[in-house]
Design an enzyme around this catalytic site. Structure first.
Site, PDB file in Angstrom:
ATOM      1  CG  HIS A 203      42.619  39.204  40.690  1.00 32.73           C
ATOM      2  ND1 HIS A 203      42.443  39.445  42.021  1.00 32.73           N
ATOM      3  CD2 HIS A 203      41.386  39.290  40.130  1.00 32.73           C
ATOM      4  CE1 HIS A 203      41.161  39.652  42.267  1.00 32.73           C
ATOM      5  NE2 HIS A 203      40.486  39.565  41.134  1.00 32.73           N
TER       6      HIS A 203
HETATM    7  C1  UD1 Z   1      37.778  37.086  36.929  1.00 33.47           C
HETATM    8  C2  UD1 Z   1      36.710  38.178  37.085  1.00 33.47           C
HETATM    9  C3  UD1 Z   1      37.070  39.067  38.264  1.00 33.47           C
HETATM   10  C4  UD1 Z   1      37.295  38.258  39.523  1.00 33.47           C
HETATM   11  C5  UD1 Z   1      38.320  37.157  39.262  1.00 33.47           C
HETATM   12  C6  UD1 Z   1      38.428  36.267  40.463  1.00 33.47           C
HETATM   13  C7  UD1 Z   1      35.687  38.916  34.990  1.00 33.47           C
HETATM   14  C8  UD1 Z   1      35.629  39.993  33.973  1.00 33.47           C
HETATM   15  N1  UD1 Z   1      36.663  39.021  35.897  1.00 33.47           N
HETATM   16  O1  UD1 Z   1      38.990  37.731  36.605  1.00 33.47           O
HETATM   17  O2  UD1 Z   1      35.995  39.966  38.498  1.00 33.47           O
HETATM   18  O3  UD1 Z   1      37.772  39.118  40.527  1.00 33.47           O
HETATM   19  O4  UD1 Z   1      37.887  36.364  38.145  1.00 33.47           O
HETATM   20  O5  UD1 Z   1      39.596  35.535  40.487  1.00 33.47           O
HETATM   21  O6  UD1 Z   1      34.875  38.025  34.961  1.00 33.47           O
HETATM   22  N2  UD1 Z   1      43.472  31.714  33.828  1.00 33.47           N
HETATM   23  C9  UD1 Z   1      44.140  30.512  33.944  1.00 33.47           C
HETATM   24  N3  UD1 Z   1      43.469  29.504  34.596  1.00 33.47           N
HETATM   25  C10 UD1 Z   1      42.214  29.613  35.086  1.00 33.47           C
HETATM   26  C11 UD1 Z   1      41.554  30.844  34.928  1.00 33.47           C
HETATM   27  C12 UD1 Z   1      42.208  31.887  34.302  1.00 33.47           C
HETATM   28  O7  UD1 Z   1      45.275  30.357  33.525  1.00 33.47           O
HETATM   29  O8  UD1 Z   1      41.683  28.641  35.654  1.00 33.47           O
HETATM   30  C13 UD1 Z   1      44.197  32.835  33.176  1.00 33.47           C
HETATM   31  C14 UD1 Z   1      43.948  32.905  31.665  1.00 33.47           C
HETATM   32  O9  UD1 Z   1      45.122  33.315  31.052  1.00 33.47           O
HETATM   33  C15 UD1 Z   1      42.910  34.017  31.560  1.00 33.47           C
HETATM   34  C16 UD1 Z   1      43.291  34.928  32.727  1.00 33.47           C
HETATM   35  O10 UD1 Z   1      43.765  34.061  33.744  1.00 33.47           O
HETATM   36  O11 UD1 Z   1      42.950  34.671  30.331  1.00 33.47           O
HETATM   37  C17 UD1 Z   1      42.138  35.757  33.240  1.00 33.47           C
HETATM   38  O12 UD1 Z   1      41.013  34.925  33.578  1.00 33.47           O
HETATM   39  P1  UD1 Z   1      39.529  35.517  33.513  1.00 33.47           P
HETATM   40  O13 UD1 Z   1      38.587  34.544  34.054  1.00 33.47           O
HETATM   41  O14 UD1 Z   1      39.250  36.054  32.165  1.00 33.47           O
HETATM   42  O15 UD1 Z   1      39.607  36.792  34.444  1.00 33.47           O
HETATM   43  P2  UD1 Z   1      40.158  36.916  35.931  1.00 33.47           P
HETATM   44  O16 UD1 Z   1      41.325  37.827  35.915  1.00 33.47           O
HETATM   45  O17 UD1 Z   1      40.325  35.579  36.531  1.00 33.47           O
HETATM   46  N1  UDP Z   2      41.569  33.079  47.550  1.00 30.29           N
HETATM   47  C1  UDP Z   2      42.028  31.779  47.667  1.00 30.29           C
HETATM   48  N2  UDP Z   2      43.278  31.490  47.224  1.00 30.29           N
HETATM   49  C2  UDP Z   2      44.109  32.416  46.672  1.00 30.29           C
HETATM   50  C3  UDP Z   2      43.632  33.749  46.570  1.00 30.29           C
HETATM   51  C4  UDP Z   2      42.352  34.046  46.998  1.00 30.29           C
HETATM   52  O1  UDP Z   2      41.306  30.907  48.176  1.00 30.29           O
HETATM   53  O2  UDP Z   2      45.231  32.068  46.290  1.00 30.29           O
HETATM   54  C5  UDP Z   2      40.208  33.404  48.013  1.00 30.29           C
HETATM   55  C6  UDP Z   2      40.131  34.533  49.002  1.00 30.29           C
HETATM   56  O3  UDP Z   2      40.330  34.058  50.324  1.00 30.29           O
HETATM   57  C7  UDP Z   2      38.718  35.063  48.767  1.00 30.29           C
HETATM   58  C8  UDP Z   2      38.511  34.837  47.291  1.00 30.29           C
HETATM   59  O4  UDP Z   2      39.465  33.856  46.899  1.00 30.29           O
HETATM   60  O5  UDP Z   2      37.768  34.296  49.483  1.00 30.29           O
HETATM   61  C9  UDP Z   2      38.733  36.102  46.541  1.00 30.29           C
HETATM   62  O6  UDP Z   2      38.784  35.830  45.181  1.00 30.29           O
HETATM   63  P1  UDP Z   2      39.574  36.737  44.137  1.00 30.29           P
HETATM   64  O7  UDP Z   2      40.571  37.568  44.834  1.00 30.29           O
HETATM   65  O8  UDP Z   2      40.045  35.822  43.063  1.00 30.29           O
HETATM   66  O9  UDP Z   2      38.410  37.615  43.490  1.00 30.29           O
HETATM   67  P2  UDP Z   2      37.592  38.902  43.949  1.00 30.29           P
HETATM   68  O10 UDP Z   2      37.104  38.713  45.340  1.00 30.29           O
HETATM   69  O11 UDP Z   2      38.494  40.090  43.798  1.00 30.29           O
HETATM   70  O12 UDP Z   2      36.485  38.978  42.946  1.00 30.29           O
END
Ligand code: UD1
Ligand code: UDP
Length: 354
Positions: A203
């Site tokens: 991601h």
């Molecule tokens: C965010 C965090 C990242 C973390 C990740 C965990 C920032 C800058 N990044 O990244 O550090 O590792 O969360 O998962 O804060 N979207 C949906 N549904 C949702 C949420 C997001 O469709 O419920 C889609 C949207 O198109 C959105 C994109 O995912 O634009 C990215 O979501 P965003 O929260 O901006 O960043 P993450 O990639 O989730």
């Molecule tokens: N996770 C989850 N379901 C998924 C993918 C990840 O429950 O489909 C959990 C995973 O076990 C871990 C956390 O989400 O505990 C990690 O989150 P993510 O990878 O979104 O973000 P990061 O840790 O890189 O910030």
């Protein structure tokens, strides 16, 4: 003491779960959800499954560019904190919700504690790196998950208010690991035998938003002659659809799975490929080899001990790692004793008394 936690993204719900249990024993715990993640599978499922109470506030910020999202959060978090006047604000990890919560608290002169302080990738192109550095420099209390994190802070001149009490994500895994097999049916529903598949998550924008990197990774997965389970973050499924990549039938693309399903998939995988911070650590907790689709990691202990291999988004390096990476060394207990949340809650109580 009234403690306000600011959460917003999937890993923050997981980190807040063990802390919420411990904080409620000693404090009045207020939960503020920024709304950064909002899909059922990215948010509500974690509250239900981990027994976290409904947030006291959901600020409904949603997705947007970094500036707009962080700015909206800052406005709404400031309003909420001004009304609630907590004695301490807790922020977690390194997302935009972390930075907005930290800024709002610092400007209101509310004591600020950072859970998972001191991590560094030394890659300023990652949005998380900016969020972490700024949050650490605003925080009054810095709860580090590892000794490396404490050293990173010392290098930046931050030595006061710094404590290594362990990693709350280790607490979370220990709390759930007994119930994973009982509560999760994912292995049987996907007809998976233990150690018969690879687990993949991607991601990071560096991988999803660069079509070349994403195609390299997907091409490598397509050439691996093993079953691959791939629960995809919404950012990733959108990016795959956008470049029109057709994955072969060996790769099973899923919606994001719940925490217990994820732990079950991790624990039984032969090998994990990921760019997630949390997943790298969970692989280490379970003793499952981890191949990290990045050029650097904040969790250097996992690479130093030989259980995590960095391969970036390079197709030949990914394929070679899947074929050859077989770590066997010791896995020292680097992430605390599973009581980090309890210690953080007690630490806050001792400050309130002093
Ligand atoms: C965010 C965090 C990242 C973390 C990740 C965990 C920032 C800058 N990044 O990244 O550090 O590792 O969360 O998962 O804060 N979207 C949906 N549904 C949702 C949420 C997001 O469709 O419920 C889609 C949207 O198109 C959105 C994109 O995912 O634009 C990215 O979501 P965003 O929260 O901006 O960043 P993450 O990639 O989730
Ligand atoms: N996770 C989850 N379901 C998924 C993918 C990840 O429950 O489909 C959990 C995973 O076990 C871990 C956390 O989400 O505990 C990690 O989150 P993510 O990878 O979104 O973000 P990061 O840790 O890189 O910030």
């Amino acid at each position: 003491m009234k403690v306000a936690s600011i959460v917003g993204a999937r890993p923050q719900f997981i980190k807040a779960a063990p802390l919420d249990r411990e904080l409620r024993k000693l404090h009045n715990h207020l939960l503020i959800h920024s709304g950064q993640h909002y899909d059922y599978a990215m948010s509500a499922v974690f509250f239900e499954q981990l027994g976290i109470p409904e947030p006291d506030y959901n600020l409904g910020v949603g997705s947007a560019s970094h500036g707009r999202q962080t700015g909206e959060m800052l406005i709404r978090i400031e309003e909420t904190l001004s009304q609630e006047k907590p004695d301490c604000v807790l922020v977690y990890g390194d997302t935009n919700s972390t930075l907005a919560g930290a800024l709002a608290a610092a400007k209101l002169h509310l004591p600020l504690a950072h859970v998972e302080a001191g991590l560094r990738s030394f890659n300023r192109r990652m949005p998380e790196e900016t969020n972490r550095v700024l949050t650490d420099h605003m925080a009054d209390l810095l709860f580090c998950p590892t000794e490396t994190a404490r050293h990173n802070l010392a290098r930046e001149g931050i030595t006061e208010g710094v404590f290594n009490l362990g990693d709350v994500m280790y607490d979370a895994v220990l709390h759930s690991s007994d119930i994973v097999d009982r509560k999760s049916r994912i292995l049987s529903s996907l007809h998976l035998q233990p150690r018969s598949y690879l687990l993949v998550t991607i991601h990071r924008p560096g991988n999803t938003d660069d079509p070349q990197s994403l195609s390299n990774i997907l091409a490598a997965l397509g050439e691996v002659d093993e079953k691959i389970i791939f629960p995809a973050h919404p950012r990733t499924s959108q990016a795959i659809a956008q470049i029109g990549y057709q994955l072969p039938s060996t790769v099973k693309l899923l919606e994001p799975v719940s925490y217990l399903e994820m732990l079950a998939l991790e624990r039984n995988a032969r090998l994990i490929l990921t760019d997630s911070g949390g997943v790298q650590k969970e692989a280490y907790f379970f003793g499952v080899p981890c191949v990290t689709l990045r050029e650097e990691t904040e969790w250097v202990e996992t690479t130093d001990t030989g259980w995590n291999l960095l391969v970036g988004a390079s197709k030949p390096r990914i394929i070679r790692a899947v074929q050859e990476f077989r770590p066997q060394g010791e896995r020292p207990q680097i992430f605390g004793d599973g009581k980090a949340s309890q210690k953080i809650a007690q630490h806050l109580a001792s400050i309130a008394r002093s």
